[in-house]
Each structure stands twice: as C-alpha cells, then as structure tokens.
Design an enzyme around this catalytic site. Structure first.
Site, PDB file in Angstrom:
ATOM      1  N   GLN A 185      26.604  99.577 113.783  1.00 47.25           N
ATOM      2  CA  GLN A 185      25.435  99.681 114.666  1.00 47.25           C
ATOM      3  C   GLN A 185      25.847  99.362 116.101  1.00 47.25           C
ATOM      4  OE1 GLN A 185      21.924  97.529 112.585  1.00 47.25           O
ATOM      5  NE2 GLN A 185      23.761  96.786 111.596  1.00 47.25           N
ATOM      6  N   HIS A 199      24.251 103.989 116.069  1.00 49.42           N
ATOM      7  CA  HIS A 199      23.428 103.780 117.263  1.00 49.42           C
ATOM      8  C   HIS A 199      24.091 104.314 118.528  1.00 49.42           C
ATOM      9  CE1 HIS A 199      21.143 100.312 115.012  1.00 49.42           C
ATOM     10  NE2 HIS A 199      20.820 101.499 114.587  1.00 49.42           N
ATOM     11  N   GLU A 238      24.531  82.976 109.310  1.00 49.21           N
ATOM     12  CA  GLU A 238      23.093  82.711 109.133  1.00 49.21           C
ATOM     13  C   GLU A 238      22.548  83.567 108.003  1.00 49.21           C
ATOM     14  OE1 GLU A 238      21.672  80.489 111.070  1.00 49.21           O
ATOM     15  OE2 GLU A 238      23.379  80.301 112.461  1.00 49.21           O
ATOM     16  N   CYS A 265      23.880 115.399 135.610  1.00 53.13           N
ATOM     17  CA  CYS A 265      24.462 116.513 134.869  1.00 53.13           C
ATOM     18  C   CYS A 265      24.608 117.701 135.838  1.00 53.13           C
ATOM     19  CB  CYS A 265      23.491 116.859 133.745  1.00 53.13           C
ATOM     20  SG  CYS A 265      23.952 118.261 132.745  1.00 53.13           S
ATOM     21  N   GLY A 293      27.895  90.613 110.208  1.00 55.39           N
ATOM     22  CA  GLY A 293      27.416  90.425 111.570  1.00 55.39           C
ATOM     23  C   GLY A 293      26.162  91.192 111.930  1.00 55.39           C
ATOM     24  N   ASN A 331      28.050  86.434 107.153  1.00 55.08           N
ATOM     25  CA  ASN A 331      27.200  86.056 108.280  1.00 55.08           C
ATOM     26  C   ASN A 331      27.004  84.534 108.205  1.00 55.08           C
ATOM     27  OD1 ASN A 331      24.957  85.733 110.109  1.00 55.08           O
ATOM     28  ND2 ASN A 331      24.378  87.858 109.724  1.00 55.08           N
TER      29      ASN A 331
HETATM   30  P1  NAD Z   1      21.507  91.055 115.842  1.00 51.15           P
HETATM   31  O1  NAD Z   1      21.694  90.384 117.163  1.00 51.15           O
HETATM   32  O2  NAD Z   1      20.126  91.313 115.385  1.00 51.15           O
HETATM   33  O3  NAD Z   1      22.203  90.174 114.706  1.00 51.15           O
HETATM   34  C1  NAD Z   1      23.493  89.665 114.839  1.00 51.15           C
HETATM   35  C2  NAD Z   1      23.841  88.930 113.556  1.00 51.15           C
HETATM   36  O4  NAD Z   1      25.194  88.519 113.651  1.00 51.15           O
HETATM   37  C3  NAD Z   1      23.015  87.689 113.289  1.00 51.15           C
HETATM   38  O5  NAD Z   1      22.509  87.735 111.967  1.00 51.15           O
HETATM   39  C4  NAD Z   1      24.014  86.543 113.456  1.00 51.15           C
HETATM   40  O6  NAD Z   1      23.757  85.458 112.585  1.00 51.15           O
HETATM   41  C5  NAD Z   1      25.305  87.234 113.102  1.00 51.15           C
HETATM   42  N1  NAD Z   1      26.505  86.626 113.668  1.00 51.15           N
HETATM   43  C6  NAD Z   1      26.666  85.956 114.825  1.00 51.15           C
HETATM   44  N2  NAD Z   1      27.943  85.602 115.000  1.00 51.15           N
HETATM   45  C7  NAD Z   1      28.624  86.051 113.924  1.00 51.15           C
HETATM   46  C8  NAD Z   1      29.981  86.004 113.523  1.00 51.15           C
HETATM   47  N3  NAD Z   1      30.925  85.425 114.276  1.00 51.15           N
HETATM   48  N4  NAD Z   1      30.336  86.588 112.350  1.00 51.15           N
HETATM   49  C9  NAD Z   1      29.404  87.192 111.565  1.00 51.15           C
HETATM   50  N5  NAD Z   1      28.099  87.260 111.907  1.00 51.15           N
HETATM   51  C10 NAD Z   1      27.717  86.708 113.062  1.00 51.15           C
HETATM   52  O7  NAD Z   1      22.373  92.382 115.891  1.00 51.15           O
HETATM   53  P2  NAD Z   1      22.338  93.620 114.933  1.00 51.15           P
HETATM   54  O8  NAD Z   1      22.055  93.229 113.530  1.00 51.15           O
HETATM   55  O9  NAD Z   1      23.548  94.427 115.231  1.00 51.15           O
HETATM   56  O10 NAD Z   1      21.082  94.392 115.456  1.00 51.15           O
HETATM   57  C11 NAD Z   1      20.866  95.601 114.872  1.00 51.15           C
HETATM   58  C12 NAD Z   1      20.948  96.683 115.863  1.00 51.15           C
HETATM   59  O11 NAD Z   1      19.721  96.815 116.502  1.00 51.15           O
HETATM   60  C13 NAD Z   1      21.916  96.536 117.019  1.00 51.15           C
HETATM   61  O12 NAD Z   1      23.212  96.864 116.680  1.00 51.15           O
HETATM   62  C14 NAD Z   1      21.396  97.455 117.997  1.00 51.15           C
HETATM   63  O13 NAD Z   1      22.026  98.711 117.936  1.00 51.15           O
HETATM   64  C15 NAD Z   1      19.964  97.592 117.595  1.00 51.15           C
HETATM   65  N6  NAD Z   1      19.217  97.220 118.694  1.00 51.15           N
HETATM   66  C16 NAD Z   1      19.231  98.126 119.648  1.00 51.15           C
HETATM   67  C17 NAD Z   1      18.615  97.864 120.771  1.00 51.15           C
HETATM   68  C18 NAD Z   1      18.705  98.878 121.843  1.00 51.15           C
HETATM   69  O14 NAD Z   1      19.131  98.562 122.932  1.00 51.15           O
HETATM   70  N7  NAD Z   1      18.359 100.118 121.550  1.00 51.15           N
HETATM   71  C19 NAD Z   1      17.930  96.682 120.891  1.00 51.15           C
HETATM   72  C20 NAD Z   1      17.951  95.751 119.857  1.00 51.15           C
HETATM   73  C21 NAD Z   1      18.627  96.037 118.752  1.00 51.15           C
END
Ligand code: NAD
Length: 252
Positions: free
Chosen positions: A103, A121, A217, A150, A189, A215
């Site tokens: 993602q 994403h 958490e 563009c 992650g 993870n």
């Molecule tokens: P998130 O920030 O929601 O979650 C990150 C996770 O990583 C958490 O559960 C945390 O506990 C864990 N973590 C932290 N440090 C770690 C480590 N060292 N090792 C393992 N885990 C660790 O991020 P996500 O889950 O990637 O969010 C989902 C997707 O949502 C994002 O990738 C993003 O593409 C998308 N999103 C997009 C936008 C946007 O700009 N369009 C906005 C918000 C979310």
C-alpha cells in the site's frame, strides 16, 4: 544470524505450503524514518486528509496538495530501505512463488531490489495528467513548488490513490489472484483498516492460507490471524526470509 525465534508452525508452513504473499503498509517504512499515517506522530496529525488527499482538494487548491506531495517525495528520497524492505527483496529473489503487494507509495521496496511489486495505492514517483489520465515516471527529487503541466495544458498530479478513488484495476486483480493461491500470507506494518487491501488476508485465509501479522500493535486483523508476531518488521522479516531460504535449501 538472527535471534528472533519463529514458531515451528510457521517454519513448517514456509517449507511446505506453497506460494508466499507479503502485504505491506506504512509500518515497514517506519524504520526508514517515514511517518505512518494514523496515530500520534502520524502523517495526518494536525493535517486534514480531505484537504490534501482527494481529487476535490487538488481541484480546489492544487498548490497546497502539490506542496504536500513534493514534501513526501523529498522525505522518501532522503530515506533508505531498511532490513524489512531488504528481507522482502531477498524472499523474492530466492523463490519464484513470492508476491509482494504494497500500500506504500514511497518506492522503498523497489529501491531495496524488489522487482515485481504490486502497488495498490500507486507511487509518488509517477505523475498523471489530471484530465487525460496518462501517466509518466518522474524520479526527480525536487519538482518545484507548483504542479507541472501535461503537454495538453492540464495540471499533472501524483499517481497515487486518493480518498474516494478506485484502486488500479489490474493491480487489485493481480493481488486478489495471489491471495487466492497463497499458502502463507505475511501482513506487515499495516493497520488493516483500509479496504480493499485489508480484505486480502481474509480472502487468502478462506482459501486455506496461513496468515501471519507482523506489527507491534494490535489491529482488526489480529484476532483473525493464525499467528501474530508482535514487533518491528525490520527485525522480524529478516528472520522470516532466513527461515524461508533455509526451507528452500531443505527442499532442493
Ligand atoms: P497506517 O499508518 O494506518 O498503519 C501503520 C501500521 O504500521 C500500524 O498498525 C503500526 O502499528 C504499524 N507499525 C509501525 N511501526 C512498525 C514497524 N516498525 N514494524 C511493523 N509495523 C509497524 O498505514 P497503512 O496501514 O499503510 O494505511 C493504509 C493505507 O491507507 C496507506 O498505505 C495509504 O496508502 C492509505 N492512506 C492513503 C491516504 C492518502 O493519502 N490517499 C491517506 C491515509 C491512508
């Protein structure tokens, strides 16, 4: 040599269960110094995603949105892949039945050497015409303070999936296919809150896969996962890659 002990069940699965699927989120880049999205210190703290990561925000105020993504490109360019990214690249190079779905948009998997990354994403390193939809790679760190245009005259935007947008169809289809045939799924992650990415482990598990969450958490996936490895991806994934490599050696 690593000191992280893996369960016998996981070691056995890595040896005998067939294809491995890894699904990553922002947490795998945390140890490279890139902020995750949610929670204290997260990228959205003090920022409103609706003003920075939607097509409507870009239409209303393209300069603000562009500056946010220019800053994220600078951060990503200044970061280096960490042991989690490298372990996944090693897993890929060691076997032909491995799929990496991410993602993340930061490009660190590719810079660690992963070749077949399925990007659900999008990526910071491609630009898309906001009118025609055509895309082009652009690997420059600094694209200036204003969105470039563009050839057709319309503004170029980052080729990332914003809130309210659909995922790239082909990437999602390939990810679903990998989920349905996986024997082991490594979910590292991610907060497992954003669908459809968060559905992949469930789909894989229903088709018989062993789902492992990596993870520090707990997340909504925790209760469902067959195994939870509570800790940093940069410590745990190298141990998993090592065990998978040993399993491949045993088999050959
Ligand atoms: P998130 O920030 O929601 O979650 C990150 C996770 O990583 C958490 O559960 C945390 O506990 C864990 N973590 C932290 N440090 C770690 C480590 N060292 N090792 C393992 N885990 C660790 O991020 P996500 O889950 O990637 O969010 C989902 C997707 O949502 C994002 O990738 C993003 O593409 C998308 N999103 C997009 C936008 C946007 O700009 N369009 C906005 C918000 C979310």
């Amino acid at each position: 040599m690593t000191t992280i002990p893996l369960s016998p069940a996981l070691v056995e699965r890595l040896r005998d269960s067939g294809p491995i699927l890894a699904l990553t989120g922002a947490g795998v880049s945390a140890e490279s110094g890139l902020a995750t999205f949610r929670g204290p210190g997260g990228m959205w703290e003090g920022r409103d995603p609706m003003e920075l990561a939607t097509p409507e925000a870009f239409a209303d105020d393209p300069h603000t949105v562009w500056r946010f993504y220019a800053w994220r490109r600078e951060q990503a360019a200044a970061a280096s892949p960490n042991p989690a990214h490298r372990a996944l690249a090693e897993l890929e190079s060691g076997r032909d039945d491995f799929t990496l779905v991410t993602q993340n948009v930061d490009g660190l998997h590719e810079r660690a050497g992963s070749r077949g990354v399925i990007r659900l994403h999008g990526t910071l390193w491609r630009l898309r015409c906001s009118v025609e939809g055509t895309e082009r790679d652009d690997l420059r760190d600094d694209l200036g303070p204003l969105p470039p245009r563009c050839e057709c005259g319309a503004l170029l935007r980052p080729a990332v999936v914003w809130f309210g947008e659909s995922l790239p169809e082909e990437a999602l289809e390939r990810a679903m296919h990998a989920a349905r045939r996986a024997g082991v799924v490594l979910v590292a992650g991610t907060s497992s809150l954003v669908y459809p990415a968060a559905a992949l482990p469930e789909i894989a598990q229903r088709a018989g896969a062993y789902v492992v969450e990596i993870n520090p958490e707990e997340t909504p996936l925790s209760a469902l996962a067959d195994e939870r490895l509570a800790g940093a991806a940069g410590q745990i994934l190298p141990a998993v890659a090592e065990a998978a490599a040993a399993a491949s050696r045993d088999r050959s």
